[in-house]
Write a protein that holds these residues in place. Structure first.
Motif, short mmCIF file in Angstrom:
data_model
loop_
_atom_site.label_atom_id
_atom_site.label_comp_id
_atom_site.label_asym_id
_atom_site.label_seq_id
_atom_site.Cartn_x
_atom_site.Cartn_y
_atom_site.Cartn_z
N GLY A 291 5.69 6.67 2.75
CA GLY A 291 4.52 5.81 2.71
C GLY A 291 4.62 4.65 1.74
N ARG A 292 5.74 4.49 1.10
CA ARG A 292 5.97 3.41 0.14
C ARG A 292 5.10 3.57 -1.10
N ASN A 293 5.24 2.63 -2.03
CA ASN A 293 4.50 2.64 -3.29
C ASN A 293 4.62 3.99 -4.01
N GLN A 294 5.84 4.51 -4.09
CA GLN A 294 6.09 5.79 -4.74
C GLN A 294 7.56 5.89 -5.07
N TRP A 295 7.95 6.96 -5.72
CA TRP A 295 9.36 7.19 -5.98
C TRP A 295 9.74 8.58 -5.57
N ARG A 296 11.03 8.75 -5.31
CA ARG A 296 11.63 10.06 -5.08
C ARG A 296 12.81 10.15 -6.05
N SER A 297 13.07 11.34 -6.53
CA SER A 297 14.16 11.49 -7.50
C SER A 297 15.03 12.69 -7.18
N SER A 298 16.24 12.64 -7.70
CA SER A 298 17.18 13.72 -7.49
C SER A 298 18.12 13.83 -8.68
N ALA B 204 0.94 -8.49 3.98
CA ALA B 204 1.70 -7.74 4.99
C ALA B 204 2.06 -6.33 4.55
N SER B 205 1.70 -5.94 3.34
CA SER B 205 2.06 -4.62 2.82
C SER B 205 1.35 -3.52 3.61
N VAL B 206 2.12 -2.49 4.00
CA VAL B 206 1.52 -1.35 4.68
C VAL B 206 0.96 -0.34 3.67
N ALA B 207 1.30 -0.48 2.40
CA ALA B 207 0.88 0.47 1.38
C ALA B 207 -0.37 0.03 0.64
N ASP B 208 -0.58 -1.28 0.52
CA ASP B 208 -1.67 -1.80 -0.31
C ASP B 208 -1.78 -3.29 -0.01
N GLY B 209 -2.82 -3.94 -0.46
CA GLY B 209 -2.95 -5.38 -0.29
C GLY B 209 -2.17 -6.17 -1.33
#
Length: 93
Positions: A75-82, A34-39
């Protein structure tokens, strides 16, 4: 959702750890149809750092949560930082 607290760790080191977490989860190759980013199972992460000298009105958890949802919107499967001391944002996949 879960939290990883890393006392005394700066933004660059926290980003490196976020990358290692993402890589370790990717390497497990856990199927996720069900992942939208990858299988496979992926991880979206919000990374936030703050020094002890920063005003208490800024919440570290709120900053990390904002980054997490930016990563999900991206898009998921990533990170954001601050870095909440400087309010600088970064992104990576």
């Amino acid at each position: 959702e879960f939290v990883v607290l890393l006392p005394g760790v700066g933004l660059k080191a926290a980003e490196k750890i976020a990358g290692a977490i993402a890589e370790a989860i990717h390497d497990l190759r856990i199927p996720h149809a069900a992942s939208v980013a990858d299988g496979y199972l992926t991880v979206s992460q919000g990374v936030a750092t703050i020094s002890g000298a920063h005003p208490k009105s800024v919440s570290l958890l709120d900053g990390a949560d904002r980054c997490l949802y930016e990563a999900k919107r991206g898009g998921r499967n990533q990170w954001r930082s601050s870095d909440l001391d400087n309010v600088a944002y970064a992104a990576s996949r």
